[in-house]
Design a protein around this motif. Structure first.
Motif, mmCIF file in Angstrom:
data_model
loop_
_atom_site.group_PDB
_atom_site.id
_atom_site.type_symbol
_atom_site.label_atom_id
_atom_site.label_comp_id
_atom_site.label_asym_id
_atom_site.label_seq_id
_atom_site.Cartn_x
_atom_site.Cartn_y
_atom_site.Cartn_z
ATOM 1 N N UNK A 229 -6.415 -3.344 7.844
ATOM 2 C CA UNK A 229 -7.634 -2.536 7.753
ATOM 3 C C UNK A 229 -7.833 -1.658 8.988
ATOM 4 N N UNK A 230 -7.123 -1.983 10.060
ATOM 5 C CA UNK A 230 -7.353 -1.240 11.300
ATOM 6 C C UNK A 230 -7.127 0.273 11.128
ATOM 7 N N UNK A 231 -6.012 0.705 10.502
ATOM 8 C CA UNK A 231 -5.855 2.160 10.326
ATOM 9 C C UNK A 231 -7.030 2.777 9.575
ATOM 10 N N UNK A 232 -7.479 2.103 8.500
ATOM 11 C CA UNK A 232 -8.630 2.622 7.752
ATOM 12 C C UNK A 232 -9.843 2.717 8.658
ATOM 13 N N UNK A 233 -10.036 1.676 9.468
ATOM 14 C CA UNK A 233 -11.200 1.666 10.359
ATOM 15 C C UNK A 233 -11.105 2.807 11.361
ATOM 16 N N UNK A 234 -9.913 2.978 11.950
ATOM 17 C CA UNK A 234 -9.747 4.022 12.956
ATOM 18 C C UNK A 234 -10.011 5.397 12.359
ATOM 19 N N UNK A 235 -9.476 5.615 11.144
ATOM 20 C CA UNK A 235 -9.690 6.921 10.526
ATOM 21 C C UNK A 235 -11.145 7.071 10.105
ATOM 22 N N UNK A 236 -11.781 5.939 9.787
ATOM 23 C CA UNK A 236 -13.158 5.999 9.301
ATOM 24 C C UNK A 236 -14.158 6.338 10.391
ATOM 25 N N UNK A 237 -13.882 5.932 11.621
ATOM 26 C CA UNK A 237 -14.871 6.109 12.691
ATOM 27 C C UNK A 237 -15.278 7.574 12.890
ATOM 28 N N UNK A 238 -14.325 8.517 13.052
ATOM 29 C CA UNK A 238 -14.755 9.912 13.259
ATOM 30 C C UNK A 238 -15.595 10.444 12.092
ATOM 31 N N UNK B 174 -24.814 4.589 0.134
ATOM 32 C CA UNK B 174 -24.331 4.290 1.463
ATOM 33 C C UNK B 174 -25.206 3.237 2.128
ATOM 34 N N UNK B 175 -26.523 3.413 1.972
ATOM 35 C CA UNK B 175 -27.457 2.487 2.617
ATOM 36 C C UNK B 175 -27.346 1.085 2.016
ATOM 37 N N UNK B 176 -27.269 1.020 0.679
ATOM 38 C CA UNK B 176 -27.169 -0.282 0.017
ATOM 39 C C UNK B 176 -25.887 -0.987 0.391
ATOM 40 N N UNK B 177 -24.817 -0.207 0.383
ATOM 41 C CA UNK B 177 -23.515 -0.781 0.723
ATOM 42 C C UNK B 177 -23.569 -1.406 2.108
ATOM 43 N N UNK C 220 -14.775 6.315 -0.013
ATOM 44 C CA UNK C 220 -14.995 7.698 0.387
ATOM 45 C C UNK C 220 -16.468 7.977 0.667
ATOM 46 N N UNK C 221 -17.344 6.995 0.399
ATOM 47 C CA UNK C 221 -18.757 7.217 0.680
ATOM 48 C C UNK C 221 -19.152 6.606 2.011
ATOM 49 N N UNK C 222 -18.526 5.469 2.343
ATOM 50 C CA UNK C 222 -18.943 4.764 3.541
ATOM 51 C C UNK C 222 -17.723 4.357 4.353
ATOM 52 N N UNK C 223 -17.150 5.306 5.082
ATOM 53 C CA UNK C 223 -15.904 5.012 5.801
ATOM 54 C C UNK C 223 -16.064 3.939 6.866
ATOM 55 N N UNK C 224 -17.301 3.603 7.215
ATOM 56 C CA UNK C 224 -17.497 2.622 8.273
ATOM 57 C C UNK C 224 -17.266 1.196 7.792
ATOM 58 N N UNK C 225 -17.189 1.003 6.460
ATOM 59 C CA UNK C 225 -17.046 -0.356 5.910
ATOM 60 C C UNK C 225 -15.854 -1.069 6.523
ATOM 61 N N UNK C 226 -14.745 -0.332 6.649
ATOM 62 C CA UNK C 226 -13.535 -0.967 7.184
ATOM 63 C C UNK C 226 -13.777 -1.482 8.601
ATOM 64 N N UNK C 227 -14.522 -0.704 9.393
ATOM 65 C CA UNK C 227 -14.816 -1.131 10.758
ATOM 66 C C UNK C 227 -15.580 -2.451 10.735
ATOM 67 N N UNK C 228 -16.621 -2.498 9.899
ATOM 68 C CA UNK C 228 -17.432 -3.716 9.814
ATOM 69 C C UNK C 228 -16.583 -4.906 9.398
ATOM 70 N N UNK C 229 -15.694 -4.691 8.412
ATOM 71 C CA UNK C 229 -14.881 -5.811 7.927
ATOM 72 C C UNK C 229 -13.909 -6.267 9.005
ATOM 73 N N UNK C 230 -13.350 -5.296 9.737
ATOM 74 C CA UNK C 230 -12.437 -5.702 10.806
ATOM 75 C C UNK C 230 -13.180 -6.554 11.825
ATOM 76 N N UNK C 231 -14.377 -6.107 12.228
ATOM 77 C CA UNK C 231 -15.159 -6.885 13.194
ATOM 78 C C UNK C 231 -15.467 -8.268 12.633
#
Lengths: 646, 646
Positions: A222-231, A430-433, A513-524
């Motif tokens: 998930x790290x690549x997804x998270x990294x791409x999601x952050x920007x 996005x908010x619900x997710x 594609x709506x909430x790219x930050x999800x991957x970051x949260x899951x990685x954490x």
């Protein structure tokens, strides 16, 4: 493994205790004598040929301990022969994993002297469990002292005692020294390294090691997804091209990493000897009941339950029940939307900080309710699946997993689907997710690790205090350890852990594609998950018996199905986005056709990718082929020798 | 099987000839002596322990016959031991298929006396082929008399002789009596019954029997589609609902019958003993070449060819070549459309009977060109795949099948896709589909059966005449038979037959909602196909060696892929039809979304169906489990006995 066993104060037994058997405290003496004799008896007389001793706890003020607690151990020779019985694979001198045989024991790598240390603790305990489980009734018609606990030739004694409540539980003992070492290298030192999977496998067996391997792999994937999601999150990129790119990357990436995982798991399983190991013949479950008949496969007497009756139960009761639960879940969802609307109206009437917080309350409540419903449904599903009376544990598990997966999927994601495709409100989505994901993560960590830990600590202290009071300051490690572990909770298998990861994967991939930050949260989340799961295995639960596993089984299929659904949802989301619509101002039809075409291409690509990437790495394929070739050659040689002799 | 072998006029050999070996007519005498010795030598000396004799054809005026033709046979005992070597499964006394062992031969069903008649002809010939193929070089550095035909220890002698052209061919002999009986029950009597699959399998082996089983099954499976399709054609039903119903029925039905076929084929394969039979270790192909190295699996010396080089050849030559061919196919298609337009314009200028017929001419020409291109491409693909230098026959076959399938699919269906989705002309689509289907059917029947038959008849007559002239009226059945069969064409396997059925399946399923009559045409075609295929197997081609097959292999996947593509095309066709568009006058978008949703549901349904229907019927599952259980039990018993002895 050098624990002195103190059966009473002075008497020290000669063997290392590996497994604890706890019988009900009112078990009849003749049943106990019979069982112990059967366990100790020679194999050729149909016994298990194991060592067993009673543990006598000192009387404690007021509270009487259960006197019927036994520890089981074994001689080394018996364990090695048992390793052959269960079909263990071990590394041979030539570096290839081969089925262990007692006769060739000296030719295996790491076999020195009499074989001390050749088998891991987990393997020894697994062997003892297998020998106990396959201890079969001979001509006894019932358990001595229990005319109602019927037996018939070939019935597993332990299963029957278990299903009738005479045997309360049996579990493997922790090994304090090994545990200390393992927990240090696993989660106590702060480090940037992989988990000690081989040590975990050594201590807990292959099934659990594979889960932790998957957890780690999944997190890294998930790290690549998270990294791409952050920007995307930071710079609020709302470009059409960028979102499409992100979604396409996610979809392809999730296919690739699921396929590559199969190769990783094959590599693990090969090294642990479970890849080529044959599945043992499966005994009926402990809870399976039916009229006595004949098993068409073994020809043995055995309870038989007509599969038509089971089908009736499944289709007339279980399926309607599941549908009803799904309906209920939808109903709760609609209530949530009402609450949501109410909160928004309150905020709109009087927008301040308090009502601003109120906006999040419905989502949080809903997330909590979802978790509670999942939990309740879980019990109901287990009860129902039990009632369906499956003969085999594997079939029981499959039906349970299917029931739980369908409900959890709908329960967790229905509201998101509704928001995305019926309400078409991307901001709310996005908010619900975010709320759902974060709340469920927090709840999970609390329910899974902190709560049991807290309960366990309280219990530990009580036992410590009790033992101290009785024995003064004399050290009584084994007695204390057994008493502590007897009262620990039982780890119910990797099911819930995988389920959690499955749902997290859903949050990441379905609406990526709506909430790219999800991957970051899951990685954490998963980084702490590794620690809390490791901790709970080492200190909260009873040590589980090791389960030889060659792959993550049905979960591979579940994750792959999720990634297919994700293609559909992501393409649909892209089609719905206003930016994309703006690209095709004159023709919505054309836009839909293009999106559908892209979806089909992605799906086809997934299937081709899954087909092209081999499931087993080349070097392991060669080793497996070599194993097979050698056994064919050996057979041929034997035949030619036999022919020459005659 | 009582053919007298006349080696020369008077000398009658003692064994039944089963396989013919033809060496080049200038083979050196020392090589022949060496080969015959190796074939006759005892197994313990590394020989094949078979019987072999030379056939001497009488000198014929002018034309000299090849003197180096040999017949190979075997004693019954050797064959039975060979049956164990190749791992034949036979029915045991208890009705379960078990691996045949010479030691337990008396316990197998249908084993009487010395075992005469226990093995079928096809099995005997397969065993002899296996023994010949696994005749390995010992310390010979080259074939005696041929310093350039190098050998190394373990190299298959027959493969090397074959690849160097010393061994021209080897093939099994027909058995005239059995053949007469088989052909009578198969296609000579007019009857309404199933094909005698067990007899076919007995005579030709499992691979071919499975093909004919599939052909029959497929034809029967198309009958419902054909029956439902007829009224659509007769009454010109153009209703929206009815077409959708027909398409949905077709799609679901094609999934169901492909799934059920797996069960049928498992039942066949179980009864024929191929389902649980292990695949033998695969030898390198005869044409495989490379520098001498070591095989990592067997550890034997063997040519080694780096897989990276092969990959380069595949990706840098084969793939571009295939793409070029596809481009060519598209180009031809565009030429066809030009012709079509020209024909229409001629007809429009001057519409009469002549120009009316002219309308069909471009389609017919195009159909013929397609067949020719398929044929040419087939040769090119075979050449290329050969050049890719695959080590194993199976890998060679897979690459060949993939190349041929992709091209044939595009070549046959590209014009239909173009008409359907680019031109969107349903009338032309129907007409093209009909012309293509009918023309290709007629061409196939001619190319496949009548042409070879006609050539064969001419050849037969010539040989008959020649033999008569030389021998007068003396009967010389074996010599004549061998000479006849030596000159017959070789049957190249079931590839082309399956390919034809695959394309027919495409014509039926891809555009089923446009041309419901296609199923009727295919059913009619297949009824004659059974007869012409049966005839060609019995009288046109050399008898092929039997191939043990447990399923139809890659073709199952090919048919399933076709049925998935069919879901997409049919849904798209329905979406394009004017009737459906009329249903949604105000919103085309909504219509497309509904069609896409239906498509997804159908696809999901297909996958669930494929998942739910077990691939092996319950009763066979039980028998397989029993087999495995018995072998586990036997192992356990042996171990306990061994333990008791020590």
């Amino acid at each position: 493994m050098q624990l002195g066993l103190s059966v009473s104060d002075s008497d020290v037994s000669s063997f290392t205790p590996l497994v604890v058997l706890e019988l009900a405290d009112d078990t009849k003496a003749e049943a106990i004598t019979w069982l112990l004799n059967r366990i100790r008896d020679k194999q050729k007389n149909g016994g298990a040929e194991l060592l067993v001793d009673q543990l006598l706890f000192p009387a404690q003020d007021g509270q009487k301990s259960n006197p019927n607690v036994f520890v089981v151990g074994s001689t080394l020779q018996r364990l090695l022969k048992g390793a052959e019985d269960v079909g263990l694979f071990k590394e041979f001198q030539d570096g290839i994993m081969r089925g262990f045989t007692y006769a060739n024991r000296e030719s295996f790598k790491d076999f020195y002297g009499d074989g001390e240390g050749f088998l891991s603790d987990a393997e020894c305990q697994y062997i003892i469990k297998h020998e106990l489980d396959t201890l079969r009734a001979k001509n006894e018609e019932h358990v001595p002292g229990y005319p109602k606990v019927k037996l018939y030739p070939g019935k597993s004694v332990v299963r029957r005692l278990q299903s009738k409540g005479v045997l309360v539980q049996y579990f493997p003992l922790h090994n304090k020294e090994d545990l200390k070492r393992l927990s240090f290298s696993w989660y106590k030192k702060i480090k940037l390294s992989f988990q000690p999977l081989d040590d975990i496998r050594h201590y807990f067996g292959e099934g659990l090691a594979l889960y932790f391997g998957f957890l780690e792999y999944f997190t890294f994937a998930l790290v690549p997804m998270a990294l791409i999601g952050i920007p995307y999150y930071l710079f609020d990129w709302e470009d059409y091209d960028k979102y499409v790119l992100f979604a396409v990357f996610n979809l392809v990436w999730s296919t690739v990493f699921l396929e590559v995982w199969k190769r990783c798991s094959a590599t693990f399983a090969y090294g642990w000897g479970t890849l080529s190991r044959k599945k043992a013949f499966e005994e009926p479950r402990a809870g399976f009941h039916g009229a006595l008949g004949f098993n068409p496969i073994t020809g043995r007497e055995e309870p038989v339950y007509p599969s038509s009756k089971r089908q009736l139960r499944i289709y007339l009761v279980s399926v309607p029940f599941v549908l009803l639960c799904l309906y209920l879940s939808f109903y709760v969802m609609m209530v949530y939307f009402d609450m949501e609307n109410w909160a928004i109206s309150v905020y709109n009437e009087n927008p301040n900080f308090g009502t601003g917080i109120l906006l999040f309350v419905p989502s949080i409540i809903y997330a909590v309710v979802i978790e509670i419903m999942n939990l309740l449904y879980r019990y109901a599903a287990e009860f129902l699946t039990n009632w369906e009376n499956h003969r085999l544990e594997s079939s029981f598990q499959n039906h349970l997993v299917l029931k739980v997966l369908v409900f959890n999927f709908v329960n967790c994601f229905a509201s998101l689907f509704y928001i995305a495709f019926v309400m078409q409100d991307m901001v709310l989505l996005r908010q619900s997710l975010a709320t759902l994901l974060i709340t469920s993560q927090i709840l999970n960590q609390v329910m899974e690790a902190f709560l049991p830990y807290w309960l366990q600590r309280r219990r530990n202290k009580k036992v410590h205090k009790r033992m101290r009071r009785v024995m003064g300051d004399k050290e009584l490690p084994l007695l204390e350890q057994v008493q502590l572990e007897t009262e620990m909770n039982t780890y119910l298998g990797t099911f819930d852990d995988y389920l959690e990861q499955f749902l997290l994967f859903g949050y990441v991939s379905l609406f990526s594609c709506v909430y790219p930050l999800a991957a970051v949260l899951v990685v954490l989340n998963n980084i702490t998950e590794v620690y809390s799961d490791a901790f709970k295995m080492c200190h909260v639960f009873k040590r589980p018996f090791s389960e030889p596993a060659a792959n993550i089984g049905v979960w591979q299929l579940a994750f792959e199905t999720m990634s297919i659904i994700a293609v559909v949802t992501n393409c649909a989301l892209i089609g719905l986005s206003s930016q994309v619509k703006a690209y095709f101002p004159e023709s919505e039809t054309q836009m839909i056709l293009i999106v559908v075409a892209i979806e089909h291409v992605l799906l086809a690509f997934k299937f081709i990718l899954a087909f092209v990437i081999p499931d087993v790495p080349k070097d392991i394929q060669v080793k497996l082929a070599k194993l097979e070739f050698d056994s064919l050659e050996a057979l041929k040689k034997r035949k030619i020798l036999e022919a020459a002799e005659t």
